[in-house]
Design an enzyme around this catalytic site. Structure first.
Site, short mmCIF file in Angstrom:
data_model
loop_
_atom_site.label_atom_id
_atom_site.label_comp_id
_atom_site.label_asym_id
_atom_site.label_seq_id
_atom_site.Cartn_x
_atom_site.Cartn_y
_atom_site.Cartn_z
N LYS A 22 25.36 4.35 -10.04
CA LYS A 22 24.14 3.65 -10.24
C LYS A 22 22.98 4.54 -10.08
CE LYS A 22 22.67 1.03 -6.58
NZ LYS A 22 21.08 1.36 -6.27
N ASN A 23 23.16 5.27 -9.03
CA ASN A 23 21.62 5.98 -8.58
C ASN A 23 21.51 7.28 -9.32
OD1 ASN A 23 21.49 4.06 -6.62
ND2 ASN A 23 22.22 4.97 -4.94
N CYS A 116 16.36 -3.15 -2.42
CA CYS A 116 17.12 -3.77 -1.12
C CYS A 116 16.14 -3.80 0.20
CB CYS A 116 18.39 -3.13 -0.62
SG CYS A 116 19.86 -3.35 -1.74
N ARG A 121 10.52 1.20 3.18
CA ARG A 121 10.94 1.72 2.03
C ARG A 121 9.50 2.21 1.15
NH1 ARG A 121 15.79 -0.20 -1.28
NH2 ARG A 121 16.19 1.99 -1.56
N ASP A 304 24.75 4.87 2.31
CA ASP A 304 25.08 3.79 1.31
C ASP A 304 26.67 3.31 1.70
OD1 ASP A 304 23.40 4.74 -1.82
OD2 ASP A 304 22.79 3.89 0.29
N ARG A 396 24.45 -5.79 -8.22
CA ARG A 396 23.36 -5.00 -8.74
C ARG A 396 24.03 -3.57 -8.73
NH1 ARG A 396 18.84 -4.09 -5.14
NH2 ARG A 396 18.57 -2.36 -6.45
C1 EPZ Z 1 17.96 6.39 -2.77
O1 EPZ Z 1 17.06 5.39 -2.45
C2 EPZ Z 1 18.92 5.25 -3.35
N1 EPZ Z 1 18.32 4.36 -4.38
C3 EPZ Z 1 19.70 4.56 -2.20
O2 EPZ Z 1 20.60 3.86 -2.61
C4 EPZ Z 1 19.98 5.55 -1.09
O3 EPZ Z 1 20.32 5.02 0.28
C5 EPZ Z 1 18.91 6.56 -0.57
O4 EPZ Z 1 18.41 7.08 -2.00
C6 EPZ Z 1 19.40 7.73 0.27
O5 EPZ Z 1 20.32 8.40 -0.38
C7 EPZ Z 1 18.42 4.83 -5.63
O6 EPZ Z 1 18.60 5.75 -6.07
C8 EPZ Z 1 17.89 3.81 -6.50
P1 EPZ Z 1 14.84 7.90 -0.06
P2 EPZ Z 1 15.40 6.10 -2.02
O7 EPZ Z 1 13.53 8.22 -0.71
O8 EPZ Z 1 15.13 7.01 -3.16
C9 EPZ Z 1 11.90 7.06 3.34
C10 EPZ Z 1 21.82 1.95 -2.88
O9 EPZ Z 1 22.53 1.08 -1.94
N2 EPZ Z 1 10.95 7.40 2.52
O10 EPZ Z 1 15.73 9.17 0.20
O11 EPZ Z 1 14.50 4.83 -1.79
C11 EPZ Z 1 12.47 5.75 3.15
O12 EPZ Z 1 11.88 4.58 3.87
C12 EPZ Z 1 20.46 2.43 -2.59
O13 EPZ Z 1 22.23 2.29 -3.85
C13 EPZ Z 1 9.50 7.78 3.10
O14 EPZ Z 1 9.14 7.58 4.14
O15 EPZ Z 1 15.57 6.80 -0.67
C14 EPZ Z 1 13.76 5.97 3.82
O16 EPZ Z 1 13.76 5.59 5.36
C15 EPZ Z 1 19.88 1.81 -1.08
N3 EPZ Z 1 8.61 7.84 2.09
C16 EPZ Z 1 14.11 7.44 3.66
O17 EPZ Z 1 13.12 8.03 3.35
C17 EPZ Z 1 8.90 7.81 0.63
O18 EPZ Z 1 7.91 8.28 -0.16
C18 EPZ Z 1 15.13 7.64 2.35
O19 EPZ Z 1 14.45 7.16 1.29
C19 EPZ Z 1 10.16 7.85 0.37
C20 EPZ Z 1 11.25 7.42 1.42
#
Ligand code: EPZ
Length: 417
Positions: A22-23, A116, A121, A304, A396
């Site tokens: 998915k990701n 989610c 986020r 995840d 999803r």
């Molecule tokens: C991706 O989310 C995945 N989603 C998530 O999968 C996965 O849990 C996550 O990466 C971590 O591996 C998709 O790929 C669509 P991050 P993403 O940016 O990109 C903070 C699932 O269940 N952050 O690595 O949103 C954020 O708040 C989903 O399949 C900032 O602070 O994850 C979080 O605490 C859930 N500022 C942490 O970093 C930013 O600009 C991780 O976020 C971006 C992120």
């Protein structure tokens, strides 16, 4: 509202085929707008996030033909339209159109993404990356207008190894003039899949999958084809289910190299599993040992899988400690597991599991995608009937989950209520 109903305690026997990640898919689809031509994406998972992204492509006058998990995406008549709030809110990954439309047209108008409810986020790291490349950002309430006269390569440092920010900056940088370096980049395997697709389109990206990615800007991108890598999170979820109630359950189409940390943790618990280059074969393990689990960025234990893994911890003899370090609100499954009889103390992102405890069926609520997956996992081993409301969350990210589980002996159905 969709409701999943499970009668627990039926062994899982047979083969579950893992779909495309998915990701990965949710980034590969928006990536197509960077190129002018016809692009092909194979092994696309049949999940609702994919449908939402195709709706956005159609809004941009991009044609999409879909057959047997293969998407043929034609961007020759693309129009850089505003992506409306309702579509932007359908999923987190809508934000990839920010980087892709900025990278292609030097302009993107889109609303704050959905996704989610597992934390605030923010997208500050994405926006800082765009600004470093020379973009200007205007925020009107929840709408972003991102424009650039020119995009110029830059040396970008991510405060956190954000998956989304790494990918979005890749998209914005591939046709910027000069060289961009992303330092402290996310190392998830999905990023290698996306960089491979962009390089096939004519981009020049080195170092994907490491913490330093170097992008040399090119003039334009052209047609290309890519195959989505197997979904390591879907695979991990079914592997955890098999550890609990499998009887020669074969998880097929897995890349075990993407799950090293998870498989090692299961072995530490005493799970008996057989691993080949594309399969994991499981049998229920009754005397599971308590362990500690702490999620972290790749290649650490994936956030995840923290929620499905929690169900395994309720069945381990002794005290297991669990720490979620990536998202600040990813414990929605815990009160539901407590309602099923699990003995768990938790506060914010830390939980202590007192096992082994027997679970009984209950009426539950899926708060997000992976907490929903955890509740399905618990329902499979609970005594009696488990009802999971708001099951849309689960669809999803898990293609044909009812079919895949019924096919190996689970008594599970989904109804509209
Ligand atoms: C991706 O989310 C995945 N989603 C998530 O999968 C996965 O849990 C996550 O990466 C971590 O591996 C998709 O790929 C669509 P991050 P993403 O940016 O990109 C903070 C699932 O269940 N952050 O690595 O949103 C954020 O708040 C989903 O399949 C900032 O602070 O994850 C979080 O605490 C859930 N500022 C942490 O970093 C930013 O600009 C991780 O976020 C971006 C992120």
């Amino acid at each position: 509202m969709k409701r999943i109903i499970i009668e627990g305690n039926h062994s899982l026997t047979g083969t579950i085929k893992i779909g495309g990640a998915k990701n990965s898919a949710v980034a590969l689809i928006p990536a197509c707008v960077l190129a002018s031509g016809e692009l092909t994406i194979k092994n696309v998972p049949n999940i609702s996030d994919k449908d939402a992204l195709i709706e956005i492509l159609n809004l941009l006058n991009v044609s999409v033909k879909e057959e047997d998990g293969i998407l043929k995406i034609n961007t020759l008549k693309i129009k850089n339209n505003i992506i409306d709030e309702e579509l932007s809110n359908k999923l987190r990954a809508s934000y990839y159109f920010m980087g892709a439309l900025l990278g292609r047209f030097k302009k993107a108008e889109i609303y704050f993404p959905g996704g989610c409810n597992i934390g605030s986020r923010p997208i500050d790291l994405h926006l800082k990356g765009f600004e470093a490349l020379g973009a200007k950002i205007i925020k009107e309430d929840t709408k972003y207008i991102i424009t650039a006269d020119n995009l110029k390569g830059a040396n970008i440092y991510l405060d956190f190894a954000s998956v989304g920010a790494t990918i979005n900056i890749l998209f914005a940088a591939v046709m910027a003039s000069g060289t961009t370096i992303i330092n402290n980049a996310a190392r998830e395997v999905e990023i290698e899949n996306i960089a491979e697709f962009l390089n096939k389109m004519g981009a020049n990206i080195q170092g994907a999958g490491t913490e330093t990615i170097v992008i040399n800007g090119v003039k334009e991108l052209h047609s290309a084809e890519i195959e989505v890598i197997p979904d390591r999170i879907e695979a991990g979820t079914y592997i955890i289910m098999g550890s609990l109630i499998g009887k020669n359950l074969i998880i097929d189409g897995v890349n075990p190299n993407h799950l090293t940390v998870v498989l090692n943790k299961l072995k530490e618990m005493g799970v008996k599993l057989k691993v080949t280059d594309h399969q994991v074969i499981l049998n229920r393990t009754s005397n599971l040992k308590a362990v500690n689990v702490r999620t972290s960025v790749y290649p650490g234990f994936p956030t995840d899988l923290g929620q499905p893994m929690s169900v395994l911890l309720t069945q381990a003899k002794g005290i297991s400690q669990f720490e979620e370090t990536i998202f600040e609100n990813r414990m929605g499954h815990v009160p539901n597991l407590q309602k099923m009889g699990a003995v768990i103390e938790y506060e914010r992102q830390h939980a202590t599991f007192h096992g082994k405890c027997s679970l009984h069926g209950a009426e539950l609520i899926a708060t997000d995608l992976r907490s929903g997956a955890a509740l399905v996992t618990a329902g499979l081993i609970a005594k009696g009937i488990t009802i999971i409301n708001d099951a849309e969350h689960i669809l999803r990210g898990y293609e044909r989950i009812i079919h895949k589980l019924s096919n190996v002996g689970a008594k599970i159905e989904i109804v509209e209520v």
